[in-house]
Every structure is written in structure tokens, then in C-alpha cells.
Design an enzyme around this catalytic site. Structure first.
Site: not given
Ligand code: PGA
Length: 253
Positions: A215, A99, A236-237, A169, A97, A9-11, A175
Site C-alpha cells: 500500500s 501472492e 503494486g496498485g 512486504e 512475492h 509490480n503490475w501484477k 493491496g
Molecule cells: P500494493 O502491492 O502496493 O498494491 O499493496 C504491493 C505488492 O504486492 O508488491
């Protein structure tokens, strides 16, 4: 059996150039694995979907969107429909998600409409669920996840459920660098699978893929994947660094 699934997930990251570069590096590094032992998908920002799909056209890496709107078309300024996403070559779509839930304010009811519309539009939704730190501290993890799943999947037949992937999640892990322990993650995944079994049947529970997110890094991916009910990872990251994402894919094979 359930095929492992790793999604990036590149956000709200990358630009026109770096999105394509990242996609190409991931494709080159996973040519032997992606699509064979493991399903791999990347979810770039909407505006780079087309370029990334093109960059991945000769690979087995699927493309997903990070969100969509449930209406098919019309006066919904700023929104993107399932058919538009199909048109750009998307296979998957994240729905709900954390966020979107906690920063943008999406409700379970809205997310349910998105999941249903994604399936009707021929996309495979990845329904994200997970508790806030305060909810875990108040021992409400199971209650929150139950509500998110029951409302998120409301009205979906068993046949339609087969299009769905679930991502667990825990919000405190997203994050922050603080992954859930494999024991905590496994416990939540087991709970989710059992719940799907109660909502549908044993076969649905056995077949549905449940990803862990929060994470995920090269250093913890193998241990998480070693848990019985963890079928894949939503990253994500670490999905923004080709080498890290490739190492995570490798750990999932
Ligand atoms: P993260 O994000 O790996 O940066 O914690 C995961 C996500 O939001 O899907």
C-alpha cells in the site's frame, strides 16, 4: 551508498495497449530522475515484457519479471526460464512475492531455487519476504522473516548476494490500503539488515538494498523513504497510475 530503488509490480493487470501507454508515460515523466538519483523498474505481465521493453528502450527504466521457473529449459508447461526473460530484455525478477507464496503456494525451497537460477541466468532477483497478519499478531514477524531469508538465500555466496534486492512486504499491507507504520517498517528493515550481517558480513548488510512494499502511495512514500533502512519501494496498485508512480519515484530521489 545504497541508491534508492522504486519498482512497480503490475501484477495481472494491463493489456497490450495499456501496458505500453503506461510504460511510455512513466518514461516521459521520469526522464530526469530514473537511472540517475534512483533506480526505477517496472514488472509487467510476461506476455507484455517484450512490448514494454521496446517502449522503454530509450529510457533508463529497467524491466523486471514477476516470476520465473528455476529450470533452464525442458518439459515445464506454462513456465518461463531466466534465459527467456533475459532474451526479452529483463534485468530483474521478483521471487517469492506474497501472492506466489500464499495464493499459488510456493515454498521457501522453491523460491530459493528461483533466486539461485535467476542469478546464474544473469538476472537480479528481488526476494520478497513478509509476515501474515496472524503471524504478526502472534509476534512471529521476526521468526517468519528469518525463515524466509535463511531459506530463500540458502547456498548463496556473498558475491552472489550482491545481485539480490530484498523486499519486505507485510502481507496485511498488500493491496489493503493499510500501510505498515514507518516505525514498524523501519523495525523490520533494521532486523533484516542485521540478519544479513549475521548471515554474511557487515559489508553485505551495508550494501544490500531493502525495499518496503504494501500500500505504498504518493502520500506515504516520502515518509517511508525517510526511514534509515528503507532503500526503496515495491509498489503494486499505485504503479498502475502513471501520475501516482511518478510521484512515488520523485519522493524516493
Ligand atoms: P500494493 O502491492 O502496493 O498494491 O499493496 C504491493 C505488492 O504486492 O508488491
Amino acid at each position: 551508498m545504497r541508491k534508492p530503488f522504486v519498482a512497480g509490480n503490475w501484477k495481472m493487470n494491463t493489456n497490450g495497449q495499456t501496458s505500453v501507454q503506461l510504460a511510455k508515460r512513466i518514461a516521459a515523466g521520469s526522464a530526469e530522475t530514473a537511472g540517475h538519483g534512483v533506480t526505477v523498474a517496472v514488472c509487467p505481465p510476461f506476455v507484455y515484457l517484450q512490448a514494454v521493453t521496446k517502449a522503454l528502450s530509450s529510457s533508463s527504466i529497467a524491466v523486471g519479471a514477476q516470476d520465473m521457473y528455476f529450470e533452464p529449459d525442458g518439459a515445464f508447461t506454462g513456465e518461463i526460464s531466466s534465459s527467456m526473460l533475459k532474451d526479452t530484455g529483463c534485468t530483474y525478477c521478483l521471487c517469492g512475492h506474497s501472492e506466489r507464496r500464499h495464493v499459488i503456494g510456493e515454498t521457501d525451497e522453491l523460491i530459493n531455487k528461483k533466486v539461485a537460477a535467476a542469478i546464474s541466468g544473469g538476472l537480479l532477483p528481488i526476494l520478497c519476504v513478509g509476515e501474515l497478519l496472524s503471524e504478526r499478531q502472534a509476534s512471529k514477524t521476526n521468526e517468519v522473516v528469518t525463515r524466509q531469508l535463511k531459506q530463500g538465500l540458502a547456498g548463496l555466496s556473498a558475491e552472489k548476494l550482491s545481485a539480490v534486492t530484498i523486499a519486505y512486504e507485510p502481507v496485511r499491507a498488500i493491496g489493503t490500503g493499510v500501510t505498515a507504520t514507518p516505525e514498524q517498517a523501519q523495525e523490520a528493515h533494521d532486523f533484516i539488515r542485521t540478519l544479513v550481517g549475521r548471515m554474511y558480513d557487515g559489508r553485505a548488510a551495508e550494501e544490500i538494498r531493502i525495499l518496503y512494499g504494501g500500500s505504498v502511495k504518493p502520500g506515504n512514500a516520502a515518509e517511508l523513504m525517510g526511514c534509515k533502512d528503507i532503500d526503496g519501494l515495491l509498489v503494486g496498485g499505485a504503479s498502475l497510475k502513471a501520475d501516482d508512480f511518478l510521484a512515488i519515484i520523485q519522493a524516493a530521489v
